[in-house]
Write a protein that holds these residues in place. Sequence first.
Motif, PDB file in Angstrom:
ATOM      1  N   GLY A   1       0.820  -1.205   0.000  1.00  0.00           N
ATOM      2  CA  GLY A   1       0.000   0.000   0.000  1.00  0.00           C
ATOM      3  C   GLY A   1       0.854   1.255   0.000  1.00  0.00           C
TER       4      GLY A   1
ATOM      5  N   TRP B   1      -9.685 -10.078  -1.699  1.00  0.00           N
ATOM      6  CA  TRP B   1      -9.320  -8.736  -1.287  1.00  0.00           C
ATOM      7  C   TRP B   1     -10.603  -7.961  -0.990  1.00  0.00           C
TER       8      TRP B   1
ATOM      9  N   ARG C   1     -11.954  -4.026   0.785  1.00  0.00           N
ATOM     10  CA  ARG C   1     -11.495  -2.692   1.142  1.00  0.00           C
ATOM     11  C   ARG C   1     -12.567  -1.997   1.980  1.00  0.00           C
TER      12      ARG C   1
ATOM     13  N   ARG D   1     -17.140  -2.458   4.772  1.00  0.00           N
ATOM     14  CA  ARG D   1     -16.128  -3.223   4.049  1.00  0.00           C
ATOM     15  C   ARG D   1     -16.791  -3.884   2.840  1.00  0.00           C
TER      16      ARG D   1
ATOM     17  N   ASP E   1     -10.809   4.963  -4.882  1.00  0.00           N
ATOM     18  CA  ASP E   1     -10.182   3.691  -4.494  1.00  0.00           C
ATOM     19  C   ASP E   1      -9.482   3.801  -3.145  1.00  0.00           C
TER      20      ASP E   1
ATOM     21  N   ALA F   1      -8.748   3.581   0.461  1.00  0.00           N
ATOM     22  CA  ALA F   1      -9.335   2.714   1.486  1.00  0.00           C
ATOM     23  C   ALA F   1      -8.226   1.901   2.149  1.00  0.00           C
TER      24      ALA F   1
ATOM     25  N   TYR G   1      -7.103  -1.766   2.514  1.00  0.00           N
ATOM     26  CA  TYR G   1      -7.316  -3.007   1.774  1.00  0.00           C
ATOM     27  C   TYR G   1      -6.929  -4.189   2.653  1.00  0.00           C
ATOM     28  N   TYR G   2      -7.852  -5.147   2.731  1.00  0.00           N
ATOM     29  CA  TYR G   2      -7.660  -6.316   3.575  1.00  0.00           C
ATOM     30  C   TYR G   2      -7.617  -7.591   2.740  1.00  0.00           C
TER      31      TYR G   2
ATOM     32  N   GLY H   1      -4.535  -5.319   7.162  1.00  0.00           N
ATOM     33  CA  GLY H   1      -4.890  -4.225   6.272  1.00  0.00           C
ATOM     34  C   GLY H   1      -3.697  -3.379   5.860  1.00  0.00           C
TER      35      GLY H   1
ATOM     36  N   GLN I   1      -2.999   0.487   3.876  1.00  0.00           N
ATOM     37  CA  GLN I   1      -3.656   1.724   3.430  1.00  0.00           C
ATOM     38  C   GLN I   1      -3.267   2.057   2.001  1.00  0.00           C
TER      39      GLN I   1
END
Length: 119
Positions: free
Chosen positions: A9, A36, A38, A45, A89, A91, A93-94, A112, A114
């Motif tokens: 990220g 994935w 976000r 989420r 976009d 967010a 992201y997990y 996560g 960023q």
Amino acid sequence: QVQLVESGGGLVQTGGSLRLSCVASGSIVRVNVMRWYRQAPGKQRELVAAVTVAGRTVYADPVKGRFTASRDNAKNTVYLQMNSLKPEDTAVYYCNAEIFRTTRWVDFWGQGTQVTVSS
């Protein structure tokens, strides 16, 4: 113990690209679908992309044609190549994975990473 660790990220300008990685490690017998998600500030989420063991992918409509998910089964790693990034976009992201341990499938999440897209 099982861990999912995301990386890649950062801050990028509109139209730029980033590549996220997520590695699953620990007491893993088998990894099934890897996904994935976000989460933007103040929003729920949401699923971004999913990759099966065979490499089949599904994408959320907002990222179709811009994001590409892939995986390396030998390394228990999933990737998300993000191109033509937009401010929306932005967010955290997990990474998520279904992992078979000793007797059952368990859902695991990463901490996560960023992603911030500046306009």
